[in-house]
Design an enzyme around this catalytic site. Structure first.
Site, short mmCIF file in Angstrom:
data_model
loop_
_atom_site.label_atom_id
_atom_site.label_comp_id
_atom_site.label_asym_id
_atom_site.label_seq_id
_atom_site.Cartn_x
_atom_site.Cartn_y
_atom_site.Cartn_z
CE LYS A 3 -55.54 -50.73 -21.74
NZ LYS A 3 -54.73 -50.95 -20.53
N PRO B 229 -60.24 -42.07 -18.24
CG PRO B 229 -60.00 -40.87 -16.25
CD PRO B 229 -60.63 -40.81 -17.60
CG HIS C 88 -51.14 -53.67 -8.20
ND1 HIS C 88 -52.20 -52.90 -7.80
CD2 HIS C 88 -50.14 -53.40 -7.33
CE1 HIS C 88 -51.86 -52.20 -6.73
NE2 HIS C 88 -50.62 -52.47 -6.44
CE1 TYR D 217 -57.39 -51.37 -15.21
CE2 TYR D 217 -55.52 -52.61 -14.38
CZ TYR D 217 -56.37 -51.52 -14.30
OH TYR D 217 -56.18 -50.58 -13.32
CE1 TYR E 161 -59.56 -50.39 -11.85
CE2 TYR E 161 -60.64 -48.46 -12.78
CZ TYR E 161 -59.51 -49.24 -12.62
OH TYR E 161 -58.33 -48.87 -13.24
P1 RFL Z 1 -49.15 -34.70 -21.97
O1 RFL Z 1 -48.73 -35.42 -20.75
O2 RFL Z 1 -50.35 -33.83 -21.91
O3 RFL Z 1 -47.89 -33.84 -22.42
C1 RFL Z 1 -47.97 -32.83 -23.42
C2 RFL Z 1 -46.86 -31.83 -23.14
O4 RFL Z 1 -46.87 -30.85 -24.17
C3 RFL Z 1 -46.71 -29.58 -23.57
N1 RFL Z 1 -47.25 -28.57 -24.50
C4 RFL Z 1 -46.50 -27.70 -25.20
N2 RFL Z 1 -45.17 -27.51 -25.26
C5 RFL Z 1 -44.71 -26.53 -26.05
N3 RFL Z 1 -45.52 -25.70 -26.77
C6 RFL Z 1 -46.86 -25.86 -26.76
N4 RFL Z 1 -47.65 -25.07 -27.49
C7 RFL Z 1 -47.40 -26.91 -25.94
N5 RFL Z 1 -48.66 -27.34 -25.68
C8 RFL Z 1 -48.55 -28.34 -24.81
C9 RFL Z 1 -47.45 -29.69 -22.26
O5 RFL Z 1 -47.04 -28.71 -21.31
C10 RFL Z 1 -47.09 -31.10 -21.83
O6 RFL Z 1 -45.92 -31.13 -21.05
O7 RFL Z 1 -49.37 -35.69 -23.19
P2 RFL Z 1 -48.65 -37.08 -23.58
O8 RFL Z 1 -47.17 -36.97 -23.47
O9 RFL Z 1 -49.27 -37.51 -24.82
O10 RFL Z 1 -49.07 -38.08 -22.38
C11 RFL Z 1 -50.39 -38.52 -22.23
C12 RFL Z 1 -50.71 -38.78 -20.77
O11 RFL Z 1 -50.33 -37.64 -20.00
C13 RFL Z 1 -52.20 -39.09 -20.53
O12 RFL Z 1 -52.69 -39.90 -21.56
C14 RFL Z 1 -52.44 -39.82 -19.19
O13 RFL Z 1 -52.13 -39.01 -18.10
C15 RFL Z 1 -53.90 -40.26 -19.08
N6 RFL Z 1 -54.22 -40.89 -17.78
C16 RFL Z 1 -53.89 -42.22 -17.51
N7 RFL Z 1 -53.21 -42.94 -18.43
C17 RFL Z 1 -52.82 -44.21 -18.13
O14 RFL Z 1 -52.21 -44.88 -18.98
N8 RFL Z 1 -53.08 -44.82 -16.91
C18 RFL Z 1 -53.75 -44.15 -15.95
O15 RFL Z 1 -53.91 -44.69 -14.84
C19 RFL Z 1 -54.22 -42.81 -16.24
N9 RFL Z 1 -54.90 -42.12 -15.31
C20 RFL Z 1 -54.87 -40.16 -16.78
C21 RFL Z 1 -55.20 -40.80 -15.55
C22 RFL Z 1 -55.17 -38.81 -16.95
C23 RFL Z 1 -55.81 -38.12 -15.93
N10 RFL Z 1 -56.03 -36.76 -16.15
C24 RFL Z 1 -55.63 -35.75 -15.24
C25 RFL Z 1 -56.41 -36.32 -17.47
C26 RFL Z 1 -55.86 -40.13 -14.54
C27 RFL Z 1 -56.18 -38.79 -14.74
C28 RFL Z 1 -56.93 -38.10 -13.63
C1 PHB Z 2 -54.50 -43.67 -10.75
O1 PHB Z 2 -53.91 -44.33 -9.88
O2 PHB Z 2 -54.34 -42.44 -10.87
C2 PHB Z 2 -55.42 -44.36 -11.68
C3 PHB Z 2 -55.55 -45.73 -11.59
C4 PHB Z 2 -56.44 -46.39 -12.45
C5 PHB Z 2 -57.17 -45.67 -13.36
C6 PHB Z 2 -57.03 -44.30 -13.46
C7 PHB Z 2 -56.16 -43.64 -12.60
O3 PHB Z 2 -58.04 -46.33 -14.18
#
Ligand code: RFL
Ligand code: PHB
Length: 390
Positions: A296, A292, A72, A384, A200
Protein backbone atom coordinates in the site's frame (compact mmCIF):
# COMPACT_ATOMS: atom_id res chain seq x y z
CA UNK A 1 14.88 31.71 -6.19
CA UNK A 2 11.13 31.42 -5.74
CA UNK A 3 8.18 29.34 -6.94
CA UNK A 4 4.57 28.60 -6.12
CA UNK A 5 5.00 25.11 -4.67
CA UNK A 6 8.35 23.92 -3.29
CA UNK A 7 8.50 20.12 -3.23
CA UNK A 8 10.98 18.37 -0.96
CA UNK A 9 11.88 14.87 -2.21
CA UNK A 10 11.97 13.20 -5.63
CA UNK A 11 10.41 9.90 -4.61
CA UNK A 12 7.09 8.82 -6.10
CA UNK A 13 5.14 11.37 -4.01
CA UNK A 14 7.20 14.44 -4.92
CA UNK A 15 7.62 13.52 -8.59
CA UNK A 16 3.96 12.69 -9.15
CA UNK A 17 2.88 15.89 -7.39
CA UNK A 18 5.18 17.92 -9.64
CA UNK A 19 3.79 16.14 -12.70
CA UNK A 20 0.15 16.78 -11.68
CA UNK A 21 0.81 20.44 -10.77
CA UNK A 22 2.59 21.13 -14.04
CA UNK A 23 -0.42 19.77 -15.91
CA UNK A 24 -2.57 22.24 -13.97
CA UNK A 25 -0.23 25.09 -14.85
CA UNK A 26 1.04 25.52 -11.27
CA UNK A 27 4.81 26.24 -11.08
CA UNK A 28 6.88 24.10 -8.77
CA UNK A 29 10.47 23.10 -8.02
CA UNK A 30 11.58 19.69 -6.69
CA UNK A 31 14.57 19.47 -4.33
CA UNK A 32 16.16 16.04 -3.82
CA UNK A 33 19.10 15.10 -1.57
CA UNK A 34 20.28 12.17 -3.70
CA UNK A 35 21.54 11.90 -7.28
CA UNK A 36 19.26 11.14 -10.20
CA UNK A 37 20.97 7.75 -10.69
CA UNK A 38 20.42 6.85 -7.03
CA UNK A 39 16.68 7.53 -7.01
CA UNK A 40 16.25 5.84 -10.39
CA UNK A 41 17.85 2.62 -9.12
CA UNK A 42 16.46 2.48 -5.56
CA UNK A 43 14.71 -0.91 -5.28
CA UNK A 44 11.40 -0.78 -3.43
CA UNK A 45 7.76 -1.46 -4.17
CA UNK A 46 6.35 -3.45 -7.03
CA UNK A 47 2.54 -3.47 -6.94
CA UNK A 48 0.37 -0.62 -8.25
CA UNK A 49 -3.31 -0.45 -7.37
CA UNK A 50 -5.92 0.07 -10.04
CA UNK A 51 -6.36 3.72 -8.96
CA UNK A 52 -2.64 4.45 -9.26
CA UNK A 53 -2.51 2.77 -12.67
CA UNK A 54 -5.53 4.78 -13.85
CA UNK A 55 -3.98 8.04 -12.63
CA UNK A 56 -0.64 7.39 -14.37
CA UNK A 57 -2.44 6.49 -17.60
CA UNK A 58 -4.85 9.44 -17.49
CA UNK A 59 -2.01 11.92 -17.02
CA UNK A 60 0.20 10.62 -19.83
CA UNK A 61 2.84 8.64 -17.93
CA UNK A 62 1.43 5.13 -18.38
CA UNK A 63 2.83 4.11 -21.77
CA UNK A 64 5.92 2.20 -20.61
CA UNK A 65 4.00 0.73 -17.66
CA UNK A 66 1.36 -0.61 -20.06
CA UNK A 67 4.06 -2.08 -22.27
CA UNK A 68 6.37 -3.57 -19.65
CA UNK A 69 4.18 -3.97 -16.55
CA UNK A 70 2.40 -7.21 -15.70
CA UNK A 71 -1.35 -7.04 -15.07
CA UNK A 72 -2.44 -9.42 -12.32
CA UNK A 73 -6.01 -10.59 -11.78
CA UNK A 74 -5.29 -12.56 -8.61
CA UNK A 75 -2.94 -13.33 -5.70
CA UNK A 76 -2.36 -16.53 -3.78
CA UNK A 77 -2.38 -17.29 -0.05
CA UNK A 78 -0.37 -20.35 0.98
CA UNK A 79 -0.65 -21.98 4.41
CA UNK A 80 -0.77 -25.47 5.93
CA UNK A 81 0.37 -27.12 2.71
CA UNK A 82 -2.34 -25.63 0.51
CA UNK A 83 -2.92 -22.65 -1.74
CA UNK A 84 -5.97 -20.42 -2.01
CA UNK A 85 -6.20 -18.07 -4.98
CA UNK A 86 -7.97 -14.76 -4.43
CA UNK A 87 -9.54 -13.92 -7.78
CA UNK A 88 -9.30 -10.15 -7.55
CA UNK A 89 -10.82 -9.56 -10.97
CA UNK A 90 -13.85 -11.80 -10.44
CA UNK A 91 -14.46 -10.45 -6.93
CA UNK A 92 -14.00 -6.73 -7.63
CA UNK A 93 -13.77 -6.12 -11.39
CA UNK A 94 -10.37 -4.56 -10.69
CA UNK A 95 -6.74 -5.66 -11.08
CA UNK A 96 -3.24 -4.69 -9.96
CA UNK A 97 -0.12 -3.95 -12.00
CA UNK A 98 3.32 -5.34 -11.19
CA UNK A 99 5.69 -2.55 -12.25
CA UNK A 100 8.70 -1.55 -10.16
CA UNK A 101 8.62 1.68 -8.19
CA UNK A 102 11.95 2.80 -9.65
CA UNK A 103 10.49 2.43 -13.14
CA UNK A 104 7.62 4.75 -12.13
CA UNK A 105 10.26 7.13 -10.76
CA UNK A 106 12.19 7.04 -14.08
CA UNK A 107 9.01 7.73 -16.07
CA UNK A 108 8.06 10.65 -13.82
CA UNK A 109 11.54 12.22 -13.87
CA UNK A 110 11.59 12.03 -17.67
CA UNK A 111 8.10 13.57 -17.98
CA UNK A 112 8.88 16.38 -15.52
CA UNK A 113 12.21 17.30 -17.12
CA UNK A 114 10.69 17.19 -20.62
CA UNK A 115 8.01 19.64 -19.45
CA UNK A 116 10.60 21.96 -17.94
CA UNK A 117 9.93 21.28 -14.24
CA UNK A 118 13.18 22.02 -12.34
CA UNK A 119 14.42 19.06 -10.28
CA UNK A 120 17.48 19.89 -8.18
CA UNK A 121 19.37 16.66 -7.46
CA UNK A 122 22.08 16.34 -4.80
CA UNK A 123 20.49 19.27 -2.97
CA UNK A 124 19.82 18.43 0.66
CA UNK A 125 17.13 20.34 2.51
CA UNK A 126 18.38 21.32 5.95
CA UNK A 127 15.29 23.14 7.22
CA UNK A 128 11.96 24.72 6.40
CA UNK A 129 11.43 28.25 7.70
CA UNK A 130 8.24 30.13 8.52
CA UNK A 131 5.93 27.28 7.50
CA UNK A 132 3.04 28.99 9.27
CA UNK A 133 3.63 32.33 7.51
CA UNK A 134 2.52 33.66 4.11
CA UNK A 135 5.82 32.99 2.36
CA UNK A 136 7.58 29.90 3.74
CA UNK A 137 11.15 29.05 2.72
CA UNK A 138 13.10 25.88 2.01
CA UNK A 139 16.77 26.07 2.96
CA UNK A 140 19.03 23.59 1.19
CA UNK A 141 22.67 22.86 0.51
CA UNK A 142 23.98 22.24 -2.99
CA UNK A 143 27.65 22.02 -4.05
CA UNK A 144 28.66 23.04 -0.53
CA UNK A 145 26.69 26.31 -0.65
CA UNK A 146 23.46 27.17 1.18
CA UNK A 147 20.52 28.41 -0.86
CA UNK A 148 16.89 29.33 -0.20
CA UNK A 149 13.71 28.71 -2.15
CA UNK A 150 10.76 30.96 -1.23
CA UNK A 151 7.31 29.47 -1.95
CA UNK A 152 3.58 29.94 -1.48
CA UNK A 153 3.30 26.33 -0.28
CA UNK A 154 5.70 23.55 0.67
CA UNK A 155 5.02 19.87 0.00
CA UNK A 156 6.98 17.64 2.39
CA UNK A 157 7.45 14.54 0.21
CA UNK A 158 10.74 13.65 1.88
CA UNK A 159 9.96 10.20 3.20
CA UNK A 160 10.02 8.80 6.71
CA UNK A 161 13.51 10.16 7.53
CA UNK A 162 12.89 13.60 6.01
CA UNK A 163 13.17 17.01 7.72
CA UNK A 164 9.85 18.63 6.85
CA UNK A 165 7.92 17.22 9.83
CA UNK A 166 10.38 19.12 12.08
CA UNK A 167 9.11 22.45 10.71
CA UNK A 168 6.12 22.35 13.08
CA UNK A 169 6.61 23.16 16.76
CA UNK A 170 7.18 20.17 19.04
CA UNK A 171 3.84 18.59 19.98
CA UNK A 172 1.93 20.02 17.01
CA UNK A 173 1.67 16.66 15.25
CA UNK A 174 0.22 13.62 16.96
CA UNK A 175 1.92 10.41 15.82
CA UNK A 176 0.67 6.86 16.08
CA UNK A 177 3.00 3.96 15.53
CA UNK A 178 3.67 0.28 15.91
CA UNK A 179 6.95 -1.52 15.35
CA UNK A 180 6.82 -5.20 14.38
CA UNK A 181 9.23 -7.76 15.85
CA UNK A 182 10.43 -8.89 12.41
CA UNK A 183 11.68 -7.61 9.05
CA UNK A 184 11.87 -8.77 5.44
CA UNK A 185 14.98 -9.93 3.67
CA UNK A 186 14.31 -9.18 0.00
CA UNK A 187 16.11 -10.40 -3.12
CA UNK A 188 16.05 -9.89 -6.87
CA UNK A 189 17.17 -12.89 -8.93
CA UNK A 190 17.62 -13.78 -12.57
CA UNK A 191 15.00 -16.52 -12.51
CA UNK A 192 11.55 -16.73 -14.08
CA UNK A 193 8.99 -16.59 -11.24
CA UNK A 194 7.72 -20.11 -10.54
CA UNK A 195 4.24 -18.73 -9.86
CA UNK A 196 2.88 -16.20 -12.36
CA UNK A 197 0.93 -14.57 -9.53
CA UNK A 198 2.20 -13.32 -6.18
CA UNK A 199 2.28 -15.93 -3.40
CA UNK A 200 1.95 -14.83 0.26
CA UNK A 201 2.92 -17.77 2.51
CA UNK A 202 2.51 -18.30 6.24
CA UNK A 203 4.86 -21.18 7.09
CA UNK A 204 6.14 -22.74 10.31
CA UNK A 205 9.55 -21.16 9.56
CA UNK A 206 7.98 -17.74 8.99
CA UNK A 207 6.46 -15.61 6.23
CA UNK A 208 7.65 -15.71 2.61
CA UNK A 209 6.52 -13.85 -0.51
CA UNK A 210 7.21 -14.68 -4.11
CA UNK A 211 6.77 -11.68 -6.38
CA UNK A 212 8.42 -10.67 -9.65
CA UNK A 213 9.60 -7.75 -11.73
CA UNK A 214 9.56 -9.14 -15.27
CA UNK A 215 8.87 -12.58 -16.77
CA UNK A 216 12.60 -13.31 -16.20
CA UNK A 217 13.15 -11.72 -12.77
CA UNK A 218 11.91 -13.04 -9.44
CA UNK A 219 11.45 -10.74 -6.44
CA UNK A 220 11.14 -12.65 -3.16
CA UNK A 221 11.14 -11.97 0.56
CA UNK A 222 11.60 -14.04 3.72
CA UNK A 223 10.63 -12.96 7.22
CA UNK A 224 13.77 -12.34 9.30
CA UNK A 225 14.81 -10.41 12.42
CA UNK A 226 14.29 -6.62 12.11
CA UNK A 227 18.06 -6.07 12.51
CA UNK A 228 19.09 -9.20 10.58
CA UNK A 229 22.75 -9.36 9.55
CA UNK A 230 22.66 -9.95 5.81
CA UNK A 231 26.14 -11.50 5.97
CA UNK A 232 24.48 -14.50 7.65
CA UNK A 233 22.43 -15.10 4.51
CA UNK A 234 24.52 -16.57 1.71
CA UNK A 235 22.51 -17.26 -1.45
CA UNK A 236 22.16 -20.99 -0.66
CA UNK A 237 20.50 -20.23 2.66
CA UNK A 238 18.03 -17.83 1.01
CA UNK A 239 17.04 -20.40 -1.62
CA UNK A 240 16.73 -23.19 0.96
CA UNK A 241 14.45 -21.02 3.13
CA UNK A 242 12.33 -19.84 0.18
CA UNK A 243 11.88 -23.45 -0.98
CA UNK A 244 10.76 -24.61 2.44
CA UNK A 245 8.44 -21.69 3.12
CA UNK A 246 6.83 -21.51 -0.33
CA UNK A 247 6.39 -25.29 -0.63
CA UNK A 248 2.91 -26.82 -0.88
CA UNK A 249 1.73 -30.03 -2.51
CA UNK A 250 -0.53 -27.92 -4.77
CA UNK A 251 2.20 -25.30 -5.38
CA UNK A 252 4.71 -24.54 -8.12
CA UNK A 253 7.92 -24.57 -6.07
CA UNK A 254 10.67 -21.99 -6.54
CA UNK A 255 13.00 -21.29 -9.48
CA UNK A 256 16.60 -20.46 -8.60
CA UNK A 257 18.89 -18.03 -10.40
CA UNK A 258 21.68 -15.54 -9.79
CA UNK A 259 20.80 -13.18 -6.93
CA UNK A 260 21.82 -9.62 -7.89
CA UNK A 261 20.27 -7.55 -5.11
CA UNK A 262 19.71 -8.18 -1.37
CA UNK A 263 18.39 -5.99 1.43
CA UNK A 264 16.69 -6.04 4.85
CA UNK A 265 13.67 -3.86 5.67
CA UNK A 266 12.32 -3.34 9.18
CA UNK A 267 8.54 -3.13 9.45
CA UNK A 268 6.43 -0.45 11.07
CA UNK A 269 3.08 1.28 10.98
CA UNK A 270 3.15 5.06 11.49
CA UNK A 271 0.70 7.96 11.03
CA UNK A 272 1.12 11.72 11.57
CA UNK A 273 -1.99 13.78 12.27
CA UNK A 274 -2.85 16.23 10.89
CA UNK A 275 -0.88 16.22 7.63
CA UNK A 276 -0.72 20.00 7.38
CA UNK A 277 0.99 22.72 9.39
CA UNK A 278 0.31 26.22 8.04
CA UNK A 279 1.49 26.20 4.43
CA UNK A 280 3.39 22.94 4.78
CA UNK A 281 1.62 19.80 3.54
CA UNK A 282 3.05 16.33 4.22
CA UNK A 283 2.49 13.57 1.65
CA UNK A 284 3.57 9.95 1.28
CA UNK A 285 6.01 8.27 3.66
CA UNK A 286 6.80 11.56 5.42
CA UNK A 287 3.28 11.38 6.88
CA UNK A 288 2.68 7.63 7.12
CA UNK A 289 4.37 4.23 6.83
CA UNK A 290 2.72 0.84 6.40
CA UNK A 291 4.31 -2.60 6.61
CA UNK A 292 4.72 -3.82 2.99
CA UNK A 293 2.48 -6.90 3.36
CA UNK A 294 -0.51 -5.02 1.92
CA UNK A 295 1.50 -3.37 -0.91
CA UNK A 296 0.00 0.00 0.00
CA UNK A 297 2.85 2.49 0.64
CA UNK A 298 3.43 3.78 -2.86
CA UNK A 299 -0.29 3.76 -3.59
CA UNK A 300 -1.10 5.89 -0.55
CA UNK A 301 1.60 8.34 -1.62
CA UNK A 302 -0.06 8.55 -5.06
CA UNK A 303 -3.48 9.20 -3.52
CA UNK A 304 -2.14 11.91 -1.17
CA UNK A 305 -0.61 13.90 -4.02
CA UNK A 306 -3.66 13.38 -6.22
CA UNK A 307 -5.73 15.11 -3.51
CA UNK A 308 -3.09 17.77 -2.83
CA UNK A 309 -2.61 18.65 -6.51
CA UNK A 310 -6.38 19.04 -6.92
CA UNK A 311 -6.57 21.30 -3.86
CA UNK A 312 -3.63 23.47 -4.93
CA UNK A 313 -4.95 23.76 -8.49
CA UNK A 314 -8.37 24.85 -7.14
CA UNK A 315 -6.66 27.46 -4.95
CA UNK A 316 -4.72 28.94 -7.87
CA UNK A 317 -7.82 28.93 -10.09
CA UNK A 318 -10.28 30.54 -7.69
CA UNK A 319 -8.51 31.43 -4.45
CA UNK A 320 -10.73 28.92 -2.59
CA UNK A 321 -9.01 27.26 0.36
CA UNK A 322 -11.69 24.70 1.28
CA UNK A 323 -9.98 21.78 -0.48
CA UNK A 324 -6.62 22.61 1.05
CA UNK A 325 -8.24 22.71 4.47
CA UNK A 326 -9.88 19.32 3.84
CA UNK A 327 -6.63 17.71 2.58
CA UNK A 328 -5.66 16.04 5.81
CA UNK A 329 -9.12 14.60 6.58
CA UNK A 330 -9.67 13.30 3.05
CA UNK A 331 -6.29 11.55 3.02
CA UNK A 332 -6.40 10.23 6.58
CA UNK A 333 -9.60 8.31 5.98
CA UNK A 334 -7.95 6.24 3.23
CA UNK A 335 -4.69 6.06 5.18
CA UNK A 336 -6.34 4.53 8.25
CA UNK A 337 -8.17 1.96 6.15
CA UNK A 338 -4.86 1.05 4.51
CA UNK A 339 -3.25 0.97 7.95
CA UNK A 340 -5.85 -1.51 9.09
CA UNK A 341 -5.48 -3.66 5.97
CA UNK A 342 -1.66 -3.66 6.15
CA UNK A 343 -1.69 -4.49 9.87
CA UNK A 344 -4.25 -7.26 9.26
CA UNK A 345 -2.30 -8.88 6.39
CA UNK A 346 0.90 -8.60 8.42
CA UNK A 347 -0.68 -10.11 11.55
CA UNK A 348 -2.34 -12.93 9.64
CA UNK A 349 0.70 -13.95 7.59
CA UNK A 350 3.75 -13.67 9.86
CA UNK A 351 5.01 -15.95 12.60
CA UNK A 352 5.40 -13.77 15.68
CA UNK A 353 8.35 -14.62 17.96
CA UNK A 354 7.21 -16.68 20.97
CA UNK A 355 3.69 -16.93 19.57
CA UNK A 356 1.32 -18.95 21.76
CA UNK A 357 0.07 -22.18 20.12
CA UNK A 358 -3.49 -20.85 20.43
CA UNK A 359 -2.66 -17.77 18.37
CA UNK A 360 -0.92 -19.85 15.72
CA UNK A 361 -4.04 -22.01 15.35
CA UNK A 362 -6.21 -18.89 15.27
CA UNK A 363 -4.10 -17.46 12.40
CA UNK A 364 -4.66 -20.57 10.30
CA UNK A 365 -8.36 -20.54 11.14
CA UNK A 366 -8.51 -16.96 9.91
CA UNK A 367 -6.77 -17.85 6.63
CA UNK A 368 -9.15 -20.79 6.28
CA UNK A 369 -12.16 -18.55 6.94
CA UNK A 370 -11.04 -15.95 4.38
CA UNK A 371 -10.46 -18.70 1.81
CA UNK A 372 -13.78 -20.46 2.42
CA UNK A 373 -15.88 -17.30 2.42
CA UNK A 374 -16.60 -15.32 -0.73
CA UNK A 375 -17.29 -12.28 1.45
CA UNK A 376 -13.94 -12.76 3.22
CA UNK A 377 -12.04 -13.18 -0.02
CA UNK A 378 -13.79 -10.14 -1.48
CA UNK A 379 -12.82 -8.00 1.51
CA UNK A 380 -9.18 -8.90 0.94
CA UNK A 381 -9.48 -8.38 -2.84
CA UNK A 382 -11.19 -4.98 -2.53
CA UNK A 383 -8.50 -3.68 -0.24
CA UNK A 384 -5.63 -5.20 -2.20
CA UNK A 385 -6.82 -3.78 -5.53
CA UNK A 386 -7.56 -0.51 -3.72
CA UNK A 387 -10.63 1.67 -3.56
CA UNK A 388 -11.19 4.23 -6.35
CA UNK A 389 -9.40 7.56 -5.81
CA UNK A 390 -11.83 10.16 -4.39
P1 RFL B 1 10.37 8.06 -0.66
O1 RFL B 1 10.32 7.14 -1.81
O2 RFL B 1 11.10 7.65 0.56
O3 RFL B 1 10.99 9.41 -1.22
C1 RFL B 1 11.43 10.46 -0.37
C2 RFL B 1 12.50 11.24 -1.11
O4 RFL B 1 12.89 12.35 -0.30
C3 RFL B 1 14.30 12.44 -0.34
N1 RFL B 1 14.74 13.18 0.86
C4 RFL B 1 15.23 14.44 0.84
N2 RFL B 1 15.44 15.30 -0.17
C5 RFL B 1 15.97 16.49 0.13
N3 RFL B 1 16.33 16.87 1.40
C6 RFL B 1 16.12 16.04 2.44
N4 RFL B 1 16.43 16.42 3.69
C7 RFL B 1 15.54 14.76 2.18
N5 RFL B 1 15.20 13.70 2.96
C8 RFL B 1 14.73 12.76 2.15
C9 RFL B 1 14.77 11.00 -0.39
O5 RFL B 1 16.10 10.87 -0.89
C10 RFL B 1 13.74 10.39 -1.33
O6 RFL B 1 14.14 10.46 -2.68
O7 RFL B 1 8.92 8.50 -0.19
P2 RFL B 1 7.55 8.70 -1.02
O8 RFL B 1 7.79 9.50 -2.26
O9 RFL B 1 6.56 9.13 -0.04
O10 RFL B 1 7.20 7.22 -1.56
C11 RFL B 1 6.80 6.21 -0.67
C12 RFL B 1 7.23 4.84 -1.19
O11 RFL B 1 8.62 4.89 -1.53
C13 RFL B 1 6.98 3.71 -0.18
O12 RFL B 1 5.76 3.91 0.48
C14 RFL B 1 6.94 2.33 -0.84
O13 RFL B 1 8.17 1.97 -1.38
C15 RFL B 1 6.51 1.26 0.18
N6 RFL B 1 6.54 -0.11 -0.38
C16 RFL B 1 5.50 -0.59 -1.18
N7 RFL B 1 4.48 0.22 -1.52
C17 RFL B 1 3.52 -0.23 -2.38
O14 RFL B 1 2.57 0.51 -2.68
N8 RFL B 1 3.53 -1.50 -2.94
C18 RFL B 1 4.53 -2.36 -2.64
O15 RFL B 1 4.55 -3.47 -3.20
C19 RFL B 1 5.55 -1.94 -1.71
N9 RFL B 1 6.55 -2.77 -1.38
C20 RFL B 1 7.61 -0.96 -0.10
C21 RFL B 1 7.59 -2.30 -0.62
C22 RFL B 1 8.71 -0.54 0.63
C23 RFL B 1 9.75 -1.41 0.88
N10 RFL B 1 10.84 -0.89 1.58
C24 RFL B 1 12.18 -1.00 1.12
C25 RFL B 1 10.60 0.03 2.65
C26 RFL B 1 8.61 -3.19 -0.36
C27 RFL B 1 9.69 -2.75 0.41
C28 RFL B 1 10.77 -3.76 0.69
C1 PHB C 1 7.31 -6.49 -4.37
O1 PHB C 1 7.16 -7.04 -5.48
O2 PHB C 1 8.35 -5.88 -4.08
C2 PHB C 1 6.22 -6.57 -3.38
C3 PHB C 1 5.03 -7.19 -3.73
C4 PHB C 1 4.00 -7.28 -2.79
C5 PHB C 1 4.18 -6.76 -1.53
C6 PHB C 1 5.35 -6.13 -1.19
C7 PHB C 1 6.38 -6.04 -2.11
O3 PHB C 1 3.17 -6.88 -0.62
Amino acid sequence: MDTKVGIVGAGPAGLLLAHLLRREGVDCVVIEARSRAYVEERVRAGVLEQGTVDLLRATGVGARMDKEGLLHDGVKLRFQDRTHRIDIKALTGRAVMVYAQHEVVKDLIAANLAAGVPILFEAEVTRVEDAAGERPRIVYKQNGAEATLACDFIAGCDGFHGRCREAAPAGFFTTYDRVYPFGWLGILAEAPPASHELVYANHERGFALQSMRTPGITRAYVQCAPDEDIAQWPDERIWAELKLRLAASDGEGVNEGRIFQKGVTAMRSFVTEPMQYGRLFLAGDSAHIVPPTGAKGLNLAAHDVFVLAGALAAFYRTGAKAKLEAYSDVCLRRIWRAQHFSWWMTSMLHKFPDVAPFDRKRQFAELDAISASEAGSRFLAENYAGHPFE
